[in-house]
Motif scaffolding. Structure first.
Motif, PDB file in Angstrom:
ATOM      1  N   PRO A  94      36.028  53.870  -0.322  1.00 47.69           N
ATOM      2  CA  PRO A  94      34.697  53.229  -0.419  1.00 47.69           C
ATOM      3  C   PRO A  94      34.091  53.008   0.965  1.00 47.69           C
ATOM      4  O   PRO A  94      34.055  51.881   1.486  1.00 47.69           O
ATOM      5  N   VAL A  95      33.576  54.078   1.562  1.00 43.29           N
ATOM      6  CA  VAL A  95      33.107  54.021   2.949  1.00 43.29           C
ATOM      7  C   VAL A  95      31.974  53.025   3.149  1.00 43.29           C
ATOM      8  O   VAL A  95      31.788  52.496   4.262  1.00 43.29           O
ATOM      9  N   TRP A  96      31.201  52.759   2.117  1.00 36.70           N
ATOM     10  CA  TRP A  96      30.053  51.846   2.235  1.00 36.70           C
ATOM     11  C   TRP A  96      30.476  50.400   2.455  1.00 36.70           C
ATOM     12  O   TRP A  96      29.672  49.566   2.860  1.00 36.70           O
ATOM     13  N   ARG A  97      31.742  50.079   2.207  1.00 32.25           N
ATOM     14  CA  ARG A  97      32.214  48.708   2.367  1.00 32.25           C
ATOM     15  C   ARG A  97      32.438  48.318   3.832  1.00 32.25           C
ATOM     16  O   ARG A  97      32.506  47.137   4.163  1.00 32.25           O
ATOM     17  N   TYR A  98      32.620  49.303   4.702  1.00 28.11           N
ATOM     18  CA  TYR A  98      33.194  49.033   6.018  1.00 28.11           C
ATOM     19  C   TYR A  98      32.195  49.220   7.147  1.00 28.11           C
ATOM     20  O   TYR A  98      31.317  50.087   7.085  1.00 28.11           O
ATOM     21  N   ASP A  99      32.369  48.410   8.202  1.00 21.07           N
ATOM     22  CA  ASP A  99      31.617  48.673   9.427  1.00 21.07           C
ATOM     23  C   ASP A  99      32.243  49.875  10.126  1.00 21.07           C
ATOM     24  O   ASP A  99      33.317  50.364   9.736  1.00 21.07           O
ATOM     25  N   ARG A 100      31.591  50.379  11.173  1.00 23.75           N
ATOM     26  CA  ARG A 100      32.027  51.616  11.819  1.00 23.75           C
ATOM     27  C   ARG A 100      33.435  51.513  12.397  1.00 23.75           C
ATOM     28  O   ARG A 100      34.266  52.408  12.225  1.00 23.75           O
ATOM     29  N   GLU A 101      33.738  50.419  13.094  1.00 23.65           N
ATOM     30  CA  GLU A 101      35.054  50.284  13.704  1.00 23.65           C
ATOM     31  C   GLU A 101      36.152  50.245  12.647  1.00 23.65           C
ATOM     32  O   GLU A 101      37.205  50.884  12.805  1.00 23.65           O
ATOM     33  N   ASP A 158      46.675  72.230  14.456  1.00 24.32           N
ATOM     34  CA  ASP A 158      47.409  72.536  13.223  1.00 24.32           C
ATOM     35  C   ASP A 158      46.597  72.175  11.987  1.00 24.32           C
ATOM     36  O   ASP A 158      46.504  72.953  11.038  1.00 24.32           O
ATOM     37  N   VAL A 159      46.014  70.975  11.993  1.00 24.46           N
ATOM     38  CA  VAL A 159      45.279  70.478  10.822  1.00 24.46           C
ATOM     39  C   VAL A 159      43.955  69.886  11.280  1.00 24.46           C
ATOM     40  O   VAL A 159      43.917  69.116  12.250  1.00 24.46           O
ATOM     41  N   VAL A 160      42.876  70.231  10.588  1.00 19.16           N
ATOM     42  CA  VAL A 160      41.588  69.594  10.818  1.00 19.16           C
ATOM     43  C   VAL A 160      41.255  68.736   9.605  1.00 19.16           C
ATOM     44  O   VAL A 160      41.443  69.162   8.460  1.00 19.16           O
ATOM     45  N   ALA A 161      40.799  67.503   9.867  1.00 17.36           N
ATOM     46  CA  ALA A 161      40.406  66.584   8.797  1.00 17.36           C
ATOM     47  C   ALA A 161      38.933  66.252   8.946  1.00 17.36           C
ATOM     48  O   ALA A 161      38.427  66.107  10.065  1.00 17.36           O
ATOM     49  N   LEU A 162      38.244  66.128   7.814  1.00 16.49           N
ATOM     50  CA  LEU A 162      36.831  65.757   7.799  1.00 16.49           C
ATOM     51  C   LEU A 162      36.627  64.659   6.768  1.00 16.49           C
ATOM     52  O   LEU A 162      36.976  64.828   5.592  1.00 16.49           O
ATOM     53  N   LEU A 163      36.074  63.536   7.207  1.00 19.14           N
ATOM     54  CA  LEU A 163      35.727  62.412   6.334  1.00 19.14           C
ATOM     55  C   LEU A 163      34.219  62.391   6.155  1.00 19.14           C
ATOM     56  O   LEU A 163      33.472  62.375   7.135  1.00 19.14           O
ATOM     57  N   CYS A 164      33.763  62.373   4.911  1.00 15.22           N
ATOM     58  CA  CYS A 164      32.334  62.363   4.624  1.00 15.22           C
ATOM     59  C   CYS A 164      31.810  60.927   4.537  1.00 15.22           C
ATOM     60  O   CYS A 164      32.322  60.105   3.768  1.00 15.22           O
ATOM     61  N   ILE A 165      30.775  60.650   5.352  1.00 16.93           N
ATOM     62  CA  ILE A 165      30.077  59.369   5.282  1.00 16.93           C
ATOM     63  C   ILE A 165      28.789  59.532   4.482  1.00 16.93           C
ATOM     64  O   ILE A 165      28.514  58.765   3.562  1.00 16.93           O
TER      65      ILE A 165
END
Length: 360
Positions: A94-101, A158-165
């Motif tokens: 739930p990305v909308w719950r959190y501030d950036r840090e 080795d691995v790339v990760a992407l988190l969608c905001i």
């Protein structure tokens, strides 16, 4: 006369779990870890614990981000990434719950359960914001901070990760393909062209030049090493922009034909898995066996709604042994170390500002 040694190649199609096609993948969901409310509660508790111990984000190791029942599921996801399909997803943060840090702390903590972060650019960014800052194709910069379409490629880790905001207003679809499946299909269709991709493909470094290196480099798209296939696909624009260096090697007609066929197969429906990022999705790809791209996109006018992904580059301490040719780009390829990434003398940082340019 000295005979020219041809690069090692497998005798036939490689196959295996990483040689998947779209019809095979969409029939299963063992590559998806869906977060429940209790999982999110474990994550929140790990964040609180790291703060109570006074740890900066970059000081958090895997054991500093303890997760109870979720740990085993992340372990299964890691196994899928490392030695299964070559990719995996976490869905439902739930990305909308959190501030950036807090969000970056969570992302870093989850990423530490997969691997060790490495720097992604010469500014020492350990986390990068994939967002349109106005860069364009002719700027001699990476295209990730633009709204341009990207062709299939692999990153230097080795691995790339992407988190969608945030999603784009239109477009920006993620596309992934099995490097092994594409390799085997090329072997079936044009066995005469495939060897061209086992030879060095020369490309522009786009300004990220390690000490003692030229502003361009050559690296095979495919290598066969210790019984494993490895893929490193270049962004096509970086191959084309090599022309700005008069002393750089020129691509042969045969190798250009092989690249054309390679990109053509990558985009076919049977091989190209199209995934629309949703806010809270995290995509993990093993670059040696999965290539990725995205469609171009039209963004929102409001800054707070702009398409925004956050990227991690991860080194696997138990990753595969890599051929010597990787050292031309990765510099360090030693298994068990933090390998890959972009070498830099700049102290590593995590920029909070999504509009921070990777190139300063």
């Amino acid at each position: 006369m000295e005979q020219r040694r041809e690069p090692a190649m497998p005798a036939g199609p490689v196959g295996g779990s990483a040689a998947w096609t779209v019809p095979q993948v969409i029939m299963r969901d063992d590559w998806i870890c869906r977060l429940s409310d209790s999982d999110v509660a474990e994550i929140d508790a790990a964040v609180a614990d790291s703060r109570a111990r006074g740890l900066a984000i970059t000081e958090i190791e895997r054991d500093d981000f303890p997760l109870d029942r979720l740990t085993a599921r992340l372990g299964a996801l890691r196994a899928q990434i490392r030695s299964g399909l070559g990719f995996g997803y976490i869905k439902g943060l739930p990305v909308w719950r959190y501030d950036r840090e807090t969000l970056l702390r969570i992302y870093w903590g989850l990423g530490r359960h997969i691997g060790d972060p490495v720097t992604q650019n010469r500014n020492g960014h350990l986390i990068a914001h994939v967002i349109d800052v106005g860069d364009r194709a002719g700027d001699n910069k990476r295209l990730t901070q633009s709204n341009a379409e990207l062709c299939f490629h692999a990153d230097s880790c080795d691995v790339v990760a992407l988190l969608c905001i945030n999603r784009a207003r239109e477009g920006g679809e993620s596309m992934i393909v099995s490097a092994v499946a594409v390799h085997d299909e090329m072997m079936r269709r044009r066995p005469d062209l495939l060897p061209e991709l086992y030879k060095p493909v020369y490309m522009d470094r786009r300004g990220e030049v390690p000490d003692g290196k030229l502003p361009w480099f050559g690296m095979p798209l495919f290598t066969w090493h210790r019984g494993q296939i490895n893929g490193y696909a270049p962004i096509r624009q970086y191959v084309e922009s090599l022309a700005r260096f008069p002393d750089a090697p020129r691509i042969s007609n045969a190798q250009m034909a092989a690249l054309d066929l390679f990109y053509e197969i990558c985009e076919e429906e049977e091989f190209c898995l199209r995934l629309q990022f949703e806010p809270g999705d995290i995509q993990f790809l093993q670059n040696h066996v999965v290539f990725h791209s995205r469609t171009g996109f039209t963004d929102w006018d409001e800054a707070e709604k702009k398409r925004h992904l956050i990227r991690l580059w991860l080194s696997l301490p138990d990753g595969r042994l890599l051929p010597d040719s990787y050292a031309e780009k990765w510099i360090n390829i030693e298994r068990g170390t933090r390998r890959g990434g972009v070498p830099t003398m700049t102290p590593p940082v995590i920029p909070l500002d999504p509009m921070a340019r990777a190139y300063g």
